[in-house]
Design a protein around this motif. Structure first.
Motif, short mmCIF file in Angstrom:
data_model
loop_
_atom_site.label_atom_id
_atom_site.label_comp_id
_atom_site.label_asym_id
_atom_site.label_seq_id
_atom_site.Cartn_x
_atom_site.Cartn_y
_atom_site.Cartn_z
N ILE A 172 31.97 34.41 48.66
CA ILE A 172 32.73 34.98 47.55
C ILE A 172 33.30 33.85 46.72
CG2 ILE A 172 34.85 35.17 48.92
CD1 ILE A 172 35.47 37.75 47.35
N SER A 173 33.30 34.04 45.41
CA SER A 173 33.84 33.00 44.52
C SER A 173 34.37 33.67 43.26
CB SER A 173 32.77 31.96 44.18
OG SER A 173 31.68 32.56 43.49
N ARG A 174 35.03 32.87 42.42
CA ARG A 174 35.57 33.41 41.18
C ARG A 174 35.48 32.37 40.08
NH1 ARG A 174 41.20 35.38 42.45
NH2 ARG A 174 41.36 35.67 40.19
N LEU A 220 35.51 46.23 54.35
CA LEU A 220 35.69 44.94 53.69
C LEU A 220 34.53 44.01 54.01
CD1 LEU A 220 37.53 42.90 52.12
CD2 LEU A 220 38.46 42.27 54.36
N VAL A 221 34.03 43.37 52.99
CA VAL A 221 32.97 42.37 53.15
C VAL A 221 33.56 40.97 53.02
CG1 VAL A 221 30.83 41.46 52.21
CG2 VAL A 221 31.20 43.93 52.29
N ALA A 222 34.31 40.75 51.94
CA ALA A 222 34.88 39.42 51.69
C ALA A 222 36.06 39.53 50.75
CB ALA A 222 33.82 38.49 51.10
N GLY A 223 37.01 38.62 50.91
CA GLY A 223 38.18 38.59 50.03
C GLY A 223 38.47 37.17 49.60
N LEU A 224 39.09 37.06 48.44
CA LEU A 224 39.40 35.75 47.85
C LEU A 224 40.79 35.80 47.25
CD1 LEU A 224 38.35 32.92 47.08
CD2 LEU A 224 37.42 33.94 45.01
N SER A 225 41.60 34.80 47.58
CA SER A 225 42.97 34.76 47.10
C SER A 225 43.03 34.49 45.60
CB SER A 225 43.74 33.69 47.86
OG SER A 225 43.18 32.40 47.59
N LYS A 239 36.97 45.07 44.22
CA LYS A 239 38.36 45.51 44.16
C LYS A 239 39.21 44.38 43.60
CE LYS A 239 42.11 47.23 47.14
NZ LYS A 239 42.52 47.47 48.55
N ALA A 240 40.00 44.71 42.60
CA ALA A 240 40.95 43.75 42.02
C ALA A 240 42.35 44.17 42.42
CB ALA A 240 40.80 43.74 40.50
N ALA A 281 43.95 39.01 43.08
CA ALA A 281 43.14 38.73 44.26
C ALA A 281 41.90 39.60 44.17
CB ALA A 281 43.92 39.05 45.53
N MET A 282 40.77 39.06 44.57
CA MET A 282 39.51 39.78 44.43
C MET A 282 38.86 39.98 45.79
SD MET A 282 39.48 40.29 41.24
CE MET A 282 37.85 41.06 41.16
N SER A 283 38.20 41.09 45.94
CA SER A 283 37.51 41.36 47.20
C SER A 283 36.29 42.24 46.96
CB SER A 283 38.46 42.01 48.21
OG SER A 283 39.11 43.13 47.66
#
Length: 116
Positions: free
Chosen positions: A70-72, A47-52, A97-98, A33-35
């Protein structure tokens, strides 16, 4: 050894845009998960943004909703933070953050400065 490396920070005028990148090595990126967080000197990291892991769920702080995305890219082992309509109060060091379960790794941060 897991490494998290941010890039893309810089100086931008109010109303401008920047895209931050976060490259992860030493771990299977698609399992993370990335943020993105940010920190101003003397204040707590926020925290600004998080992505599952699967990229199907996102979380945004109220102060960036509608402006940041946020993207990946699991092929490039990279997470992104697209920032638009930047405001002076967005100026901070931005950290990636990973997270894998209860383990997590931080990058060294990248400075974003918003000023005319």
């Amino acid at each position: 050894q897991v490494q998290v490396v941010e890039s893309g920070g810089g100086l931008v005028q109010p109303g401008g845009s920047l895209t931050l990148s976060c490259v992860v090595s030493g771990f299977t990126f698609r399992d993370l998960a990335m943020s993105w967080f940010r920190q101003v000197s003397g204040k707590d990291r926020e925290l600004v943004a998080g992505l599952s892991i699967r990229g199907d769920r996102t979380t945004y702080a109220d102060f960036v909703k509608g402006r940041f995305t946020i993207s990946r890219d699991n092929v490039k082992n990279t997470a992104y933070l697209q920032m638009s309509n930047l405001k002076p109060e967005d100026a901070a060091v931005y950290y990636c953050k990973a997270t894998w379960g209860t383990e997590y790794w931080w990058g060294q941060g990248t400075q974003v400065t918003v000023t005319s």
